[in-house]
Write a protein that holds these residues in place. Structure first.
Motif: not given
Length: 258
Positions: A96-105, A115-130
């Protein structure tokens, strides 16, 4: 009340078939409106024009003061018009979560490199999206299924998950195509309560295409009726229920009438 979406003099022709004929329609801000009509009336065709899947043969569509008639469907979704489909189109083997994350893309800013380097900014954005996905799932009443495959949810929960995925786009207008199709009365009532909650708590306007007249009459502030591609009536639920042209369109003319 000002309108968030306006469809002006819309006609749609497929070869020699005029599926929608000179229809005007608007959605006021923070409202629930419904589009009804017998099978083959042109409802889904009109719906698909609003979301960019079909281009009108004539007329134009204005969203929040901007002409969007020629925009592609994904661009229409990005600017704030989200939809569901008559047939559920979830990603069954995603949670269910992944379905929403796809929409948020489309609203996320991190690129491929980050995303590949998993920068701190990217990880923060990912947490906020989740976190935002969880908030929307909870709001839709399916928060307990966050990590469950979508295909394992009950039919009613899948319907609400589909609306939750649409909400993940942060829309101003939410277009729901037969959202209670296949639901039992209890599931339909839960959905009615959910739609009312949407209007009360979210900055969103809702348009329904719906065959269940109990749902339509329970939630709609205005009902528009199509028959054979033409708008034959528009008004409050009470006005529509007693409109002779609407009764005729659904039930046919009484014997002996001219």
């Amino acid at each position: 009340m000002s309108n968030i979406l306006e469809a002006n003099d819309i006609s749609v022709q497929f070869g020699g078939l005029l599926a929608v004929n000179n229809v005007n329609f608007n959605i006021p801000k923070k409202s629930i409106v419904s589009l009804i009509g017998p099978n083959g009336a042109g409802k889904t065709t009109f719906f698909n024009v609003l979301t960019g899947l079909y281009k009108p043969s004539a007329g134009n569509i204005v969203y929040d003061g901007r002409d969007i008639t020629d925009l592609a469907p994904h661009k229409i979704a990005e600017i704030g018009i989200a939809r569901t489909f008559q047939n559920i189109r979830l990603f069954g083997l995603m949670t269910a979560q992944e379905n929403l994350l796809v929409a948020m893309h489309s609203h996320l800013k991190s690129g491929i490199t980050a995303t590949i380097l998993r920068t701190s900014k990217q990880r923060k954005e990912e947490r906020e999206a989740e976190e935002r996905a969880q908030e929307i799932l909870d709001f839709a009443g399916v928060g307990k299924w966050t990590y469950e495959f979508a295909r394992n949810l009950s039919y009613g929960d899948q319907r609400r998950l589909e609306v939750a995925r649409a909400l993940a786009l942060n829309p101003k207008v939410l277009l729901l195509d037969e959202p209670t199709a296949g639901m039992n009365p209890q599931e339909s009532q839960i959905f009615i309560d959910f739609v009312r909650k949407l209007i009360a708590e979210r900055d969103v306007s809702v348009m329904l295409i719906e065959h269940d007249m109990k749902v339509v009459m329970s939630v709609s502030q205005r009902v528009t009726v199509l028959d054979q591609g033409e708008k034959i009536a528009e008004g409050s639920p009470d006005e529509i229920k007693s409109n002779p042209r609407v009764i005729e369109a659904y039930l046919g003319k009484p014997k002996g009438s001219k």
